[in-house]
Design a protein around this motif. Structure first.
Motif, PDB file in Angstrom:
ATOM      1  N   ASN A 340       0.707  -1.064   0.126  1.00 36.49           N
ATOM      2  CA  ASN A 340      -0.049   0.047   0.019  1.00 36.49           C
ATOM      3  C   ASN A 340       0.823   1.178  -0.010  1.00 36.49           C
ATOM      4  OD1 ASN A 340      -2.654  -0.672  -0.071  1.00 36.49           O
ATOM      5  ND2 ASN A 340      -2.949  -1.288   1.880  1.00 36.49           N
ATOM      6  N   HIS A 341       2.047   1.192   0.676  1.00 34.00           N
ATOM      7  CA  HIS A 341       3.010   2.361   0.427  1.00 34.00           C
ATOM      8  C   HIS A 341       3.066   2.811  -0.877  1.00 34.00           C
ATOM      9  CE1 HIS A 341       3.811   1.202   4.755  1.00 34.00           C
ATOM     10  NE2 HIS A 341       4.137   2.726   4.749  1.00 34.00           N
ATOM     11  N   PHE A 342       3.147   1.785  -1.988  1.00 30.12           N
ATOM     12  CA  PHE A 342       3.569   2.192  -3.324  1.00 30.12           C
ATOM     13  C   PHE A 342       2.040   2.627  -4.066  1.00 30.12           C
ATOM     14  CE2 PHE A 342       6.437  -1.208  -2.308  1.00 30.12           C
ATOM     15  CZ  PHE A 342       7.645  -0.611  -2.661  1.00 30.12           C
ATOM     16  N   LEU A 343       1.046   2.524  -3.375  1.00 28.34           N
ATOM     17  CA  LEU A 343      -0.128   3.027  -4.037  1.00 28.34           C
ATOM     18  C   LEU A 343      -0.714   4.213  -3.397  1.00 28.34           C
ATOM     19  CD1 LEU A 343      -2.152  -0.506  -4.428  1.00 28.34           C
ATOM     20  CD2 LEU A 343      -0.863   0.932  -6.208  1.00 28.34           C
ATOM     21  N   HIS A 344      -0.796   4.290  -1.911  1.00 30.66           N
ATOM     22  CA  HIS A 344      -1.300   5.217  -1.262  1.00 30.66           C
ATOM     23  C   HIS A 344      -0.257   6.038  -0.202  1.00 30.66           C
ATOM     24  CE1 HIS A 344      -4.796   3.205  -2.632  1.00 30.66           C
ATOM     25  NE2 HIS A 344      -4.565   2.125  -1.984  1.00 30.66           N
TER      26      HIS A 344
END
Length: 365
Positions: A340-344
């Motif tokens: 999720n760090h790469f997305l959000h």
């Protein structure tokens, strides 16, 4: 028993014991020659002797024994109260350790073997002797031998990318049964999983059939939300977790149509060999995680299309919130890196749906 009778027939227990005692005495006289001669004359051992702390004495059979604190515990056997002293690194000691080691069927640890030896013997540096024999025992060496490890090949270029979902892999799972209308009619929908080969993000879409058009519609929805990937990988018609109905995909999937549609949008499509699961372990493990996250939410309840889509979204959030790095217990360490760090830019996964199975428990069901 006369001397002539001892030359013939099977060995008797007392004969084996006499031979053992004689070998022990010879070993003690050889290794503890100074102590043995001093104790034989009845004088006191020198302070530099290794046996001074054991308070040794020679019994009526000529065996060097330890005079321990259980001397007057007459309810115990004589060997337990006054064990025989054995030196280290001698063949007699090694054979006795071997005997007690084999009594434990090669699975007893050093403590258990030492406890078995302590019922009769006191071995100098006993643990070292036990460990040394365990290293020499051929059966233990075969049992504890490490299997050969496969040397991992370097990751291909497709696994390195700066943008999420620029290199993807896709796989199917299902079917999932949903109720339609008032619950009399049911439909089979399928899970279409897209995973990023670099950031390990996943995107879950619901496929409304096994035909090529339904799959392309799932691809269009994915690319509209996550961007158009440069390369897309597929493991062919043998989808993980699929049941008998998924085999119909062999006839309904038009690979030429997939390649043409992908080429029109700048995507390169790669088909993995059939029945070669090692080509697609990246998305095979993601399918397993998705099913593991889906089934506790759905359970055995009758779900609608809306419930299924919501469960897919919740499972996607849970999978993308998993840790990609090792998280230690040190207070100075940062939070673990998640997909999720790469997305959000955050961990996410905090708003997953609860189980949709609201039926009361019945002991007969």
């Amino acid at each position: 028993m006369s001397k002539d009778e001892r030359l013939y027939g099977e060995l008797q227990p007392e004969e084996i014991e006499d031979a053992e005692i004689s070998q022990i005495i010879l070993t003690q006289q050889e290794f503890f020659s100074k102590e043995y001669s001093v104790l034989k004359t009845g004088t006191i051992l020198p302070l530099r002797s290794k046996l001074i702390g054991l308070q040794p004495f020679i019994d009526e059979d000529g065996v060097l024994r330890m005079n321990g604190h259980l001397k007057y515990a007459h309810f115990l056997p004589h060997d337990v109260r006054m064990p025989i002293i054995l030196p280290q690194k001698r063949w007699v000691t090694k054979l006795i350790v071997k005997q007690h080691h084999e009594k434990g069927h090669h699975v007893a640890g050093a403590n258990q073997t030492l406890a078995s030896l302590s019922n009769r013997f006191w071995i100098i540096s006993a643990r070292e002797e036990i460990h040394e024999w365990e290293k020499e025992c051929s059966k233990c060496r075969r049992r504890k031998a490490r299997t050969a490890r496969q040397v991992m090949a370097p990751l291909p270029n497709i696994r390195f990318s700066l943008r999420a979902f620029s290199h993807c892999a896709v796989d199917f799972a299902g079917p999932f049964i949903t109720v339609q209308g008032r619950g009399k009619r049911r439909e089979k929908w399928y899970l279409c999983l897209f995973t990023c080969l670099s950031s390990r993000d996943v995107h879950l879409e619901m496929a409304y059939g096994l035909d090529t058009d339904s799959f392309l519609n799932a691809v269009y929805r994915m690319t509209s939300r996550c961007g158009v990937p440069e390369k897309m990988s597929d493991n062919g018609i043998f989808f993980v977790g699929a049941v008998k109905e998924l085999r119909e995909l062999a006839d309904k999937f038009d690979k030429d149509k997939l390649l043409k549609s992908a080429a029109n949008r700048g995507m390169q499509w790669n088909f993995n060999p059939a029945s070669a699961l090692h080509f697609g372990w990246v998305f095979e493990c993601m399918i397993k995680s998705a099913k593991r996250a889906m089934y506790p939410i759905l359970s055995s309840a009758d779900v609608t299309d809306e419930d299924l889509v919501t469960a897919f979204a919740g499972a996607e959030a849970l999978i993308n919130s998993r840790s990609l790095t090792y998280q230690s217990a040190h207070p100075d360490d940062n939070i673990p890196l998640t997909p999720n760090h790469f997305l959000h830019g955050c961990i996410g996964g905090q708003f997953a749906p609860e189980s949709v199975d609201k039926s009361d428990f019945h002991p007969r069901k």
